[in-house]
Structures are given as C-alpha cells and as structure tokens.
Design a protein around this motif. Structure first.
Motif, PDB file in Angstrom:
ATOM      1  N   ALA A  10     -14.157 -12.880   1.284  1.00  0.00           N
ATOM      2  CA  ALA A  10     -13.847 -11.454   1.393  1.00  0.00           C
ATOM      3  C   ALA A  10     -12.383 -11.311   1.007  1.00  0.00           C
ATOM      4  O   ALA A  10     -11.592 -12.231   1.196  1.00  0.00           O
ATOM      5  CB  ALA A  10     -14.070 -10.972   2.813  1.00  0.00           C
ATOM      6  N   VAL A  11     -12.039 -10.168   0.417  1.00  0.00           N
ATOM      7  CA  VAL A  11     -10.650  -9.961   0.008  1.00  0.00           C
ATOM      8  C   VAL A  11     -10.153  -8.628   0.553  1.00  0.00           C
ATOM      9  O   VAL A  11     -10.807  -7.593   0.382  1.00  0.00           O
ATOM     10  CB  VAL A  11     -10.514  -9.962  -1.535  1.00  0.00           C
ATOM     11  N   ALA A  12      -9.014  -8.674   1.224  1.00  0.00           N
ATOM     12  CA  ALA A  12      -8.409  -7.439   1.727  1.00  0.00           C
ATOM     13  C   ALA A  12      -7.201  -7.108   0.869  1.00  0.00           C
ATOM     14  O   ALA A  12      -6.542  -8.003   0.329  1.00  0.00           O
ATOM     15  CB  ALA A  12      -7.992  -7.629   3.182  1.00  0.00           C
ATOM     16  N   ILE A  13      -6.945  -5.826   0.703  1.00  0.00           N
ATOM     17  CA  ILE A  13      -5.742  -5.390  -0.014  1.00  0.00           C
ATOM     18  C   ILE A  13      -4.938  -4.543   0.957  1.00  0.00           C
ATOM     19  O   ILE A  13      -5.493  -3.615   1.555  1.00  0.00           O
ATOM     20  CB  ILE A  13      -6.127  -4.530  -1.241  1.00  0.00           C
ATOM     21  N   MET A  14      -3.672  -4.878   1.146  1.00  0.00           N
ATOM     22  CA  MET A  14      -2.854  -4.019   2.002  1.00  0.00           C
ATOM     23  C   MET A  14      -1.400  -4.001   1.569  1.00  0.00           C
ATOM     24  O   MET A  14      -0.959  -4.842   0.786  1.00  0.00           O
ATOM     25  CB  MET A  14      -2.987  -4.420   3.470  1.00  0.00           C
ATOM     26  N   GLN A  27       2.253  -0.389   7.114  1.00  0.00           N
ATOM     27  CA  GLN A  27       1.658   0.935   7.324  1.00  0.00           C
ATOM     28  C   GLN A  27       0.153   0.773   7.500  1.00  0.00           C
ATOM     29  O   GLN A  27      -0.501   1.614   8.087  1.00  0.00           O
ATOM     30  CB  GLN A  27       1.929   1.838   6.118  1.00  0.00           C
ATOM     31  N   ASP A  28      -0.367  -0.323   6.941  1.00  0.00           N
ATOM     32  CA  ASP A  28      -1.769  -0.655   7.108  1.00  0.00           C
ATOM     33  C   ASP A  28      -1.841  -1.743   8.167  1.00  0.00           C
ATOM     34  O   ASP A  28      -1.476  -2.880   7.914  1.00  0.00           O
ATOM     35  CB  ASP A  28      -2.350  -1.213   5.792  1.00  0.00           C
ATOM     36  N   PRO A  29      -2.286  -1.422   9.376  1.00  0.00           N
ATOM     37  CA  PRO A  29      -2.257  -2.420  10.456  1.00  0.00           C
ATOM     38  C   PRO A  29      -3.249  -3.557  10.222  1.00  0.00           C
ATOM     39  O   PRO A  29      -4.446  -3.304  10.047  1.00  0.00           O
ATOM     40  CB  PRO A  29      -2.644  -1.598  11.694  1.00  0.00           C
ATOM     41  N   PRO A  30      -2.764  -4.821  10.198  1.00  0.00           N
ATOM     42  CA  PRO A  30      -3.681  -5.944   9.988  1.00  0.00           C
ATOM     43  C   PRO A  30      -4.674  -6.090  11.137  1.00  0.00           C
ATOM     44  O   PRO A  30      -5.700  -6.756  10.979  1.00  0.00           O
ATOM     45  CB  PRO A  30      -2.757  -7.164   9.909  1.00  0.00           C
ATOM     46  N   GLU A  32      -5.143   5.173  11.999  1.00  0.00           N
ATOM     47  CA  GLU A  32      -3.951   5.989  12.013  1.00  0.00           C
ATOM     48  C   GLU A  32      -2.886   5.279  11.203  1.00  0.00           C
ATOM     49  O   GLU A  32      -2.555   4.128  11.495  1.00  0.00           O
ATOM     50  CB  GLU A  32      -3.482   6.163  13.457  1.00  0.00           C
ATOM     51  N   ARG A  33      -2.374   5.934  10.177  1.00  0.00           N
ATOM     52  CA  ARG A  33      -1.401   5.270   9.313  1.00  0.00           C
ATOM     53  C   ARG A  33      -0.038   5.294   9.983  1.00  0.00           C
ATOM     54  O   ARG A  33       0.490   6.360  10.287  1.00  0.00           O
ATOM     55  CB  ARG A  33      -1.344   5.973   7.965  1.00  0.00           C
ATOM     56  N   ALA A  34       0.515   4.105  10.204  1.00  0.00           N
ATOM     57  CA  ALA A  34       1.810   3.999  10.865  1.00  0.00           C
ATOM     58  C   ALA A  34       2.923   4.355   9.890  1.00  0.00           C
ATOM     59  O   ALA A  34       2.693   4.512   8.701  1.00  0.00           O
ATOM     60  CB  ALA A  34       1.990   2.576  11.363  1.00  0.00           C
ATOM     61  N   ALA A  35       4.127   4.481  10.423  1.00  0.00           N
ATOM     62  CA  ALA A  35       5.284   4.659   9.537  1.00  0.00           C
ATOM     63  C   ALA A  35       5.670   3.277   9.024  1.00  0.00           C
ATOM     64  O   ALA A  35       5.300   2.253   9.609  1.00  0.00           O
ATOM     65  CB  ALA A  35       6.428   5.289  10.295  1.00  0.00           C
TER      66      ALA A  35
END
Ligand code: UDP
Ligand code: MG
Length: 332
Positions: free
Chosen positions: A93-97, A102-105, A199-202
C-alpha cells in the motif's frame, strides 16, 4: 524486514525546504507507524531544497534505514516530487502525505483498515481547514468549479493525502502526463474509492512552500487537465455575441429608417461614440480571453510533446526505482 522484502506500507513525502519540520515529522511518523505493527518505509523526496533538508534525510536514513530518500537535481514542484516518490515506493500500500504534518499520520491506520475492507483508494477529506478565510473561500470555490466542469468526478475537498493499494499506485506511477494533477488522476484511475474525513491541522513548523503563484498554477493544471469546458466557452460566447450583434444591428437599422428618437437623439445625429468604443473594448477583451484559453491548452500540449522527464534524480538513499519505473524520470 529483509532487504529484498517489500514493506506493507510506503509513505511518500515531498519535502521542499522542510528542515524545520523534519525532526518533528520523523518522531510523529515513527510513533504512528510502529503502532500499526506492520513493515513500513518512508520515501522522502527532496525537491531541490536549499536548506539542510537533505543532510537531515541522510541522518534519518543512517539512524533508521526505513527512512529512505530521493534527492531531485532541482526544484521540480510538489506534484513531480510525489511522482518521483511513487516511482521509488515498493509497498503493498502507498500513502502520500505532506511533510508539514497538516496530514496527521495517525489516521493512516483507519485508512489501511478501509483498504483491507475492500477499497483500493482511501482519500482524506478535509472537514475543517486552519488556513485563513480568504484562502479557504478560494479553495471552496475552486473545488466546486472544478467539480462542475470536470469530465470525471473529483471528490470535493480532497487533497493529495491518500492511501492506495499497489494496483492504483502502479497506475499512478505509469501515468505519462507532464502536467500532473494527482488528485484528479487518482479519481480518474477508477477502482473502489472512498473518503475519510479528518481535520486538517495547521502547518507544524516552517512556512508554506506554496506561494499564490504555485497554487494558481496547480489550480489551472487541474482545470485544463480535466476539462475542455473552457474551450467551449468560446463557442458559447461567440453565439451570444453574434445574437447580441444581430439584435443591435436590427435596432440601428430601424432607428435610422423610422427616425424615432432614442435617449434624446435620432440616429441622424450619430451620437454613438461611447457605444462604439465600448463595443470595441468589449470584443477586444473577449478575443484576448479566448486566445488566452487556447494558449493554456497549447502550452500544455507543448509540454507533453517535448517529452522532457518530469524530474531528474541526483542521488538516492536506500531505494532503487522499480524496473519499469516511468520513462518520465531520469537517473544519471
Ligand atoms: N513541496 C514540494 N515542492 C514544492 C513546493 C512544496 O515538494 O515546490 C512540498 C512541501 O515540502 C510540502 C508539500 O509540498 O510537503 C505541501 O506544501 P505546503 O505545505 O507548503 O503547502 P500548503 O499546505 O501551504 O498549501
Ligand atoms: Mg502544508
């Protein structure tokens, strides 16, 4: 994990001058990923940073070989950097962040859960944004505009943050386009897709690497790569203008022939300067606008025809590109 074994999860992260946030990123990632109890690798792509990003990536790789790196020869841009990462990621599987957290792992676990449940693509949907109100409005308008004119269904408010399985990763990796708008291509790839709200963090540290100019360019790439509606605008505008011109022409002829007075004047006094100049400016503007739209497509066609690589690799740490890695990437 033996060297030849493929990890269960690869995380692709483009980094452009992210030295400030990297220590934090390493810590949060290691913590979140180790909790998942699976084999993982993080493929960090240094997109031509001018700060100590690459030195930090080297240190990270030395300390923990699961952190791998690809350094590009210069700044090729966010989307190209992700593609370079995809070309080197080997996970099932491949994640993109993004690098800025801002994208919480921490939500990767829930994404993987959905993959296991039978989905091929899990894209993250931003429920709340922490950016300023102007930017938030601009994003909202853009995504809705794109949705209304795009030829494929691009989910609202989903960015690049996602987890995809090997099939989809391969489709994305082999995509030959030069003007990449990844969230669109991901939707285009099909398969079973689902969203996951978060929820997108700062940004955790440092400053945005997306000045308005780059953001606008990405937005235009999205529109022009997934819609030909702007081209049709010329046709519609043309029709409207021809109809309006016909109406005006009819009116002027009858005004002259019937000799009635309109706005206090008869046609014989020829008071039409304002109208003439106004019409000339209007049509000049319409023509420039249409030319500009043609130009946008032309420039993109030109870029595709040149077939230049989308990125050039300067050096790598711990990764080798897949044997059929895209023609688009060049390694010296
Ligand atoms: N980025 C990149 N190359 C660029 C610009 C940005 O690789 O030319 C990366 C950046 O390091 C970050 C991600 O793209 O990981 C998103 O950038 P940023 O967070 O600055 O954008 P914003 O969230 O402010 O829109
Ligand atoms: Mg960011």
């Amino acid at each position: 994990m033996a060297a030849h074994e493929q990890p269960a999860l690869s995380i692709v992260i483009p980094c452009y001058n992210e030295a400030e946030v990297l220590p934090l990123l390493r810590e949060r990632l290691t913590q979140a990923l180790d909790k998942l109890r699976l084999t993982w690798e993080v493929v960090l792509v240094d997109d031509g940073s001018g700060d100590t990003t690459f030195a930090q990536l080297t240190a990270a790789h030395r300390a923990d070989a699961r952190f791998k790196a690809v350094a590009l020869s210069r700044n090729f841009g966010h989307q190209a950097a992700i593609c370079a990462g995809l070309a080197h990621a080997t996970g099932d599987a491949v994640a993109i962040m993004d690098a800025d957290l801002q994208d919480p792992p921490e939500i990767l676990g829930s994404c993987l859960e959905k993959l296991r449940g039978g989905f091929d693509v899990v894209y993250a949907v931003r429920r709340k944004r922490k950016e300023n109100i102007l930017l938030r409005c601009a994003y909202a308008i853009f995504y809705r505009l794109l949705k209304s004119i795009a030829e494929i269904e691009i989910p609202l408010d989903s960015g690049d943050f996602c987890v995809v399985n090997r099939n989809v990763a391969d489709v994305l990796r082999r995509m030959p386009e030069r003007n990449v708008f990844l969230r669109g291509l991901r939707a285009w790839s099909g398969f079973r897709q689902t969203g996951l709200e978060y929820e997108r963090a700062a940004r955790a540290a440092g400053e945005t690497k997306y000045p308005f100019r780059k953001l606008l360019r990405l937005a235009l790439d999205g529109v022009f790569a997934f819609s030909t509606a702007p081209l049709r605008l010329a046709t519609y505008l043309g029709f409207t203008v021809v109809l309006a011109a016909l109406g005006t022409g009819l009116f002027i002829v009858s005004w002259r022939l019937a000799g009635f007075s309109f706005m206090g004047h008869t046609a014989h006094e020829l008071p039409g300067w304002t109208a003439v100049v106004g019409a000339a400016l209007f049509f000049g503007g319409v023509q420039l606008l249409i030319l500009g739209i043609l130009g946008e497509y032309l420039a993109r066609i030109y870029a595709e025809v040149k077939q230049r690589p989308r990125w050039v690799v300067r050096e790598t740490l711990g990764v080798t590109p897949a044997p059929d890695a895209p023609s688009a990437g060049l390694k010296p």
